[in-house]
Scaffold this active site. Structure first.
Site, PDB file in Angstrom:
ATOM      1  N   ASN A   1       0.842  -1.187   0.000  1.00  9.89           N
ATOM      2  CA  ASN A   1       0.000   0.000   0.000  1.00  9.89           C
ATOM      3  C   ASN A   1       0.883   1.245   0.000  1.00  9.89           C
ATOM      4  OD1 ASN A   1       0.634  -0.734   2.782  1.00  9.89           O
ATOM      5  ND2 ASN A   1      -0.947   0.670   3.487  1.00  9.89           N
TER       6      ASN A   1
ATOM      7  N   CYS B   1     -10.445  -4.435   0.357  1.00  6.50           N
ATOM      8  CA  CYS B   1     -11.522  -3.445   0.392  1.00  6.50           C
ATOM      9  C   CYS B   1     -12.441  -3.654  -0.809  1.00  6.50           C
ATOM     10  CB  CYS B   1     -10.954  -2.027   0.407  1.00  6.50           C
ATOM     11  SG  CYS B   1     -10.247  -1.490  -1.177  1.00  6.50           S
TER      12      CYS B   1
ATOM     13  N   GLU C   1      -3.150  -4.615  -2.893  1.00  4.12           N
ATOM     14  CA  GLU C   1      -3.738  -5.582  -3.823  1.00  4.12           C
ATOM     15  C   GLU C   1      -3.755  -5.033  -5.248  1.00  4.12           C
ATOM     16  OE1 GLU C   1      -4.803  -4.535  -0.855  1.00  4.12           O
ATOM     17  OE2 GLU C   1      -6.438  -5.802  -0.122  1.00  4.12           O
TER      18      GLU C   1
ATOM     19  N   CYS D   1      -4.116   0.700  -2.647  1.00  2.00           N
ATOM     20  CA  CYS D   1      -3.980  -0.515  -1.852  1.00  2.00           C
ATOM     21  C   CYS D   1      -2.944  -1.462  -2.442  1.00  2.00           C
ATOM     22  CB  CYS D   1      -5.319  -1.238  -1.766  1.00  2.00           C
ATOM     23  SG  CYS D   1      -6.638  -0.258  -1.022  1.00  2.00           S
TER      24      CYS D   1
ATOM     25  N   GLU E   1       0.290   5.245   0.665  1.00  3.23           N
ATOM     26  CA  GLU E   1      -0.637   6.289   1.096  1.00  3.23           C
ATOM     27  C   GLU E   1      -0.181   7.657   0.594  1.00  3.23           C
ATOM     28  OE1 GLU E   1      -2.150   4.097   5.165  1.00  3.23           O
ATOM     29  OE2 GLU E   1      -0.932   5.907   5.354  1.00  3.23           O
TER      30      GLU E   1
ATOM     31  N   CYS F   1     -10.775  -3.000  -4.232  1.00  6.48           N
ATOM     32  CA  CYS F   1      -9.867  -4.082  -4.620  1.00  6.48           C
ATOM     33  C   CYS F   1     -10.640  -5.326  -5.034  1.00  6.48           C
ATOM     34  CB  CYS F   1      -8.908  -4.403  -3.479  1.00  6.48           C
ATOM     35  SG  CYS F   1      -7.660  -3.113  -3.225  1.00  6.48           S
TER      36      CYS F   1
END
Length: 133
Positions: free
Chosen positions: A45, A89, A58, A56, A47, A92
């Site tokens: 990830n 999430c 993924e 993310c 940010e 994803c």
């Protein structure tokens, strides 16, 4: 065979977990995607202070596979250092569904060693689909 795949994906994702850039949430996540070709692609990830620009692990791993021309995702492992494993999430889940609505999902915590294995169909039974042209 699948237990070997799971162990290898967890190992690969765990290896890059420290590379997560997560200064705002403090939640480090790494992902490893295995495609039908047997190749593995990694992501963490990343940010951003403008939260909507965060991506993310993924999706980073999936986009890495796509960048390499490998679109047939079979497995994805999501590794975190939180006490409990975390699922992908919603965004994803939808991206995974684009490439395999039946993908196998592995969720793992390096802290507690807890593991959960499921399928995307269980996590997202009604994914959004447009007809391909």
């Amino acid at each position: 065979m699948s237990s070997q795949i799971i162990e290898k994906l967890i190992e690969d994702a765990s290896r890059v977990l420290a590379n997560s850039y997560s200064p705002y949430s403090g939640i480090r996540v790494a992902a490893a995607v295995r495609t039908r070709s047997g190749s593995t692609y990694l992501g963490v990830n990343v940010e951003n202070s403008s939260y909507s620009l965060t991506i993310c692990a993924e999706r980073v791993a999936i986009f890495n596979a796509i960048t390499h021309g490998d679109k047939e995702i079979e497995w994805i492992a999501i590794v975190t250092d939180l006490e409990d494993p975390i699922p992908p999430c919603g965004a994803c889940r939808q991206v995974i569904a684009e490439f395999n609505p039946s993908a196998n999902i592995v969720m793992y915590s390096v802290k507690s060693k807890k593991i959960q294995v499921t399928t995307l169909q269980r996590l997202l039974p009604m994914s959004f689909k447009l007809p391909k042209r």
